[in-house]
Design an enzyme around this catalytic site. Structure first.
Site, PDB file in Angstrom:
ATOM      1  N   GLY A  52      37.661  26.721  44.923  1.00 57.61           N
ATOM      2  CA  GLY A  52      38.214  27.734  44.028  1.00 57.61           C
ATOM      3  C   GLY A  52      39.627  28.154  44.366  1.00 57.61           C
ATOM      4  N   CYS A  68      22.844  21.037  14.839  1.00 54.75           N
ATOM      5  CA  CYS A  68      23.856  20.036  14.515  1.00 54.75           C
ATOM      6  C   CYS A  68      23.441  19.337  13.207  1.00 54.75           C
ATOM      7  CB  CYS A  68      23.976  19.026  15.647  1.00 54.75           C
ATOM      8  SG  CYS A  68      25.006  17.603  15.233  1.00 54.75           S
ATOM      9  N   CYS A 126      22.727  15.366  14.211  1.00 48.73           N
ATOM     10  CA  CYS A 126      21.647  14.942  15.102  1.00 48.73           C
ATOM     11  C   CYS A 126      20.564  16.002  15.281  1.00 48.73           C
ATOM     12  CB  CYS A 126      22.205  14.529  16.464  1.00 48.73           C
ATOM     13  SG  CYS A 126      22.651  15.909  17.507  1.00 48.73           S
ATOM     14  N   CYS A 162      27.814  18.661  16.729  1.00 50.14           N
ATOM     15  CA  CYS A 162      28.020  18.671  18.181  1.00 50.14           C
ATOM     16  C   CYS A 162      29.483  18.397  18.477  1.00 50.14           C
ATOM     17  CB  CYS A 162      27.213  17.555  18.839  1.00 50.14           C
ATOM     18  SG  CYS A 162      25.451  17.803  18.804  1.00 50.14           S
ATOM     19  N   CYS A 170      25.877  13.371  20.659  1.00 56.11           N
ATOM     20  CA  CYS A 170      25.412  13.353  19.271  1.00 56.11           C
ATOM     21  C   CYS A 170      24.997  11.930  18.878  1.00 56.11           C
ATOM     22  CB  CYS A 170      26.530  13.859  18.364  1.00 56.11           C
ATOM     23  SG  CYS A 170      25.980  14.354  16.734  1.00 56.11           S
TER      24      CYS A 170
END
Lengths: 262, 294
Positions: free
Chosen positions: B37, B246, B249, B271, B277
């Protein structure tokens, strides 16, 4: 107000001095500040008042001398010998700093509530409802309408901004507050209300404060004790009424006699 | 899709950057991994594309890519948008490594603004393109001060922003670049990924590297590192939800993009992760418009 004779001073300053190159900004300043006491520092522009305040509040490292603060946990400590993290923690919990220009002391892009809550969040408060309630409580104490809690400070008047800055500083219940010209730039009626508020808060909360001002009227209203500075040195100090009513040093006499009588 | 080495550009070193530069970048990456980080400064180079188009991510990818790697590049989850296509092409021409659009086949995935829906595995490297690495920047303009705040872990001010969100909108309205705490120590901006992806960063088996070209910073999250999104006790962190699935899909668990289909209010949700997808459709999952689109 009763003073315990055996108490340790809250802040003890010994032979403090600050130079800017060859220029001596302030030198040989020594005093003790006791719990619950308000000390006024007066003097003309360029007399070293603000430099002194910056050294005392650890924003500027002094060239000479020591500033010893009586911390809650470890007792008296030299503030410049602390680690930076200890010092910064002290500055945002046990100390408050009210700046002359509220725009320097406030976060102008966020609401009044966030401004007051910032210190709480800085010391680990993580409950939104509690932070907000505390902020509302403090807005009330400094006579700001709680309905304005979500307004940004730039929509506030100068007097309100200054009061907001005070609330923001006092929210962590500091023991020592530094104020640099707290009433500068405010008109007289607003000044009077602010002074009244400050005086009330200082008495109610048992705060100690160091107030820098060039306005002797402010000093008389707020300060228990007064220090007169000229060319970087303390020329006279004593109880406020004593200094103002019976000035000994020629410069203090000049200062007192220069007050405009309306 | 792979190119043979004969087809790579002549006169360029492997992965465009010279070996010394790659070494410098690898050193910065090693330091970044050692201090999760923490933003490590590095000598960011001029790249043959403008700042803001992924110069940081490209340099990190160039630093870690080898002959045996398989590269996938996504932009907002999609493999077929301009940024993704041009960066993939760039590495194909300068390294000749195999490229892919399939998440599970890739060893390095360079991404802009998304984490793939399919969970990543050990051995994969996710490289983020980061425009502004400093999460405290909008609250504290001074770089010297933000560095000090990181050094002393003074992060209270980040909550001021979240407080402000709740005060204004009634909830934490920050929906992308949502600040996270890495390994309980450093506050980090996860690059502008949607907060939907934040939980995926936590304990991820893959190595996550972040490159900011203009700001000259590299940071990292090693595999299996704790990543927490900041929040309030009474306003806990939560991710976006959609009422629709979606349209192609039928997925209900993926990040959906809204697509306007005509000028009379027609719209569909699809998606954002194109590979996910397509994979689902190949397995026989279809949404309301899926079969029609085939």
């Amino acid at each position: 107000m009763s003073i315990d004779i055996n108490a340790t001073p809250l802040l003890s300053v010994q032979n403090l001095g600050k130079d800017y190159g060859n220029l001596v900004a302030c030198t040989d300043v020594s005093f003790d500040l006791w719990p619950g006491e308000v000390l006024g520092i007066v003097g003309e522009s360029g007399s070293g008042k603000t430099t002194l305040l910056n050294c005392l509040s650890a924003q500027l490292a002094p060239s000479r001398g020591a500033v010893v603060y009586d911390t809650r946990i470890d007792g008296p400590r030299e503030i410049f010998e602390m680690t930076e993290s200890e010092r910064r923690l002290l500055m945002r919990t046990d100390w408050g700093l009210v700046r002359q220009n509220p725009r320097d002391g406030l976060r102008l892009g966020v609401s009044a509530g966030a401004n007051v809550g910032e210190r709480l969040m800085a010391v680990g408060a993580r409950h939104y409802g509690d932070i907000r309630a505390e902020a509302a409580n403090w807005l009330q104490k400094v006579e700001i309408d709680v309905g304005r809690i979500d307004n940004v400070p730039s929509t506030f008047s100068g007097g309100m901004q200054q009061r907001l800055q005070i609330a923001r500083n006092l929210v962590t219940e500091p023991r020592l507050v530094f104020m640099d010209e707290p009433t500068g730039g405010l008109d007289v009626s607003v000044q009077a209300r602010l002074l009244d508020l400050l005086r009330g808060l200082v008495t109610r909360l048992g705060l100690s404060a160091i107030v820098v001002t060039h306005d002797l009227a402010v000093a008389r209203l707020l300060a228990h004790r007064l220090m007169v500075m000229r060319q970087g040195r303390v020329v006279e100090q004593g109880l406020t009424d004593q200094v103002l009513d019976d000035p000994q040093h020629p410069y203090t006499q000049l200062l007192v006699s220069s007050i405009l009588q309306p | 899709m792979s190119m043979s080495h004969a087809q790579t550009l002549e006169g360029y070193n492997f992965a465009y950057l010279d070996e010394q530069t790659k070494r410098m970048i690898r050193r910065a990456i090693l330091k970044a991994i050692a201090v999760p980080g923490y933003q490590v400064p590095f000598g960011s180079r001029e790249m043959p594309l403008p700042y803001g188009w992924g110069t940081g991510g490209i340099q990190v990818t160039a630093g870690v890519i080898g002959q045996a790697d398989t590269l996938k590049v996504i932009d907002q989850g999609a493999d077929d948008t301009t940024n993704a296509v041009s960066i993939r092409h760039f590495f194909a021409r300068t390294t000749g490594v195999k490229t892919t659009e399939r998440t599970e086949e890739a060893t390095i995935i360079q991404t802009r603004h998304r984490i793939p829906e399919r969970s990543l595995s050990e051995g994969q490297v996710l490289v983020y393109q980061v425009p502004i690495p400093e999460p405290l920047r909008w609250l504290e303009p001074r770089e010297t001060e933000t560095r000090k705040m990181h050094a002393l872990a003074e992060y209270g001010v980040m909550h001021v922003k979240l407080y402000e969100d709740i005060a204004r909108f009634g909830r934490i309205a920050t929906s992308y670049a949502y600040p996270v705490m890495v390994n309980g120590r450093y506050l980090m901006s996860p690059s502008p990924i949607p907060k939907f992806d934040n939980p995926k960063m936590d304990n991820m088996p893959a190595l996550q590297l972040f490159g900011a070209g203009r700001e000259k910073r590299i940071y990292a999250i090693p595999p299996y590192t704790k990543v927490e999104s900041l929040d309030f006790e009474d306003h806990p962190f939560e991710v976006q939800k959609w009422d629709d699935c979606c349209a192609l899909c039928g997925a209900q668990d993926s990040y959906l993009d809204e697509v306007i289909t005509d000028d009379v209010g027609g719209r569909m949700f699809v998606c954002s992760d194109t590979d996910y997808c397509e994979d689902r459709r190949a397995q026989g999952h279809f949404g309301p418009l899926g079969q029609a689109a085939e």
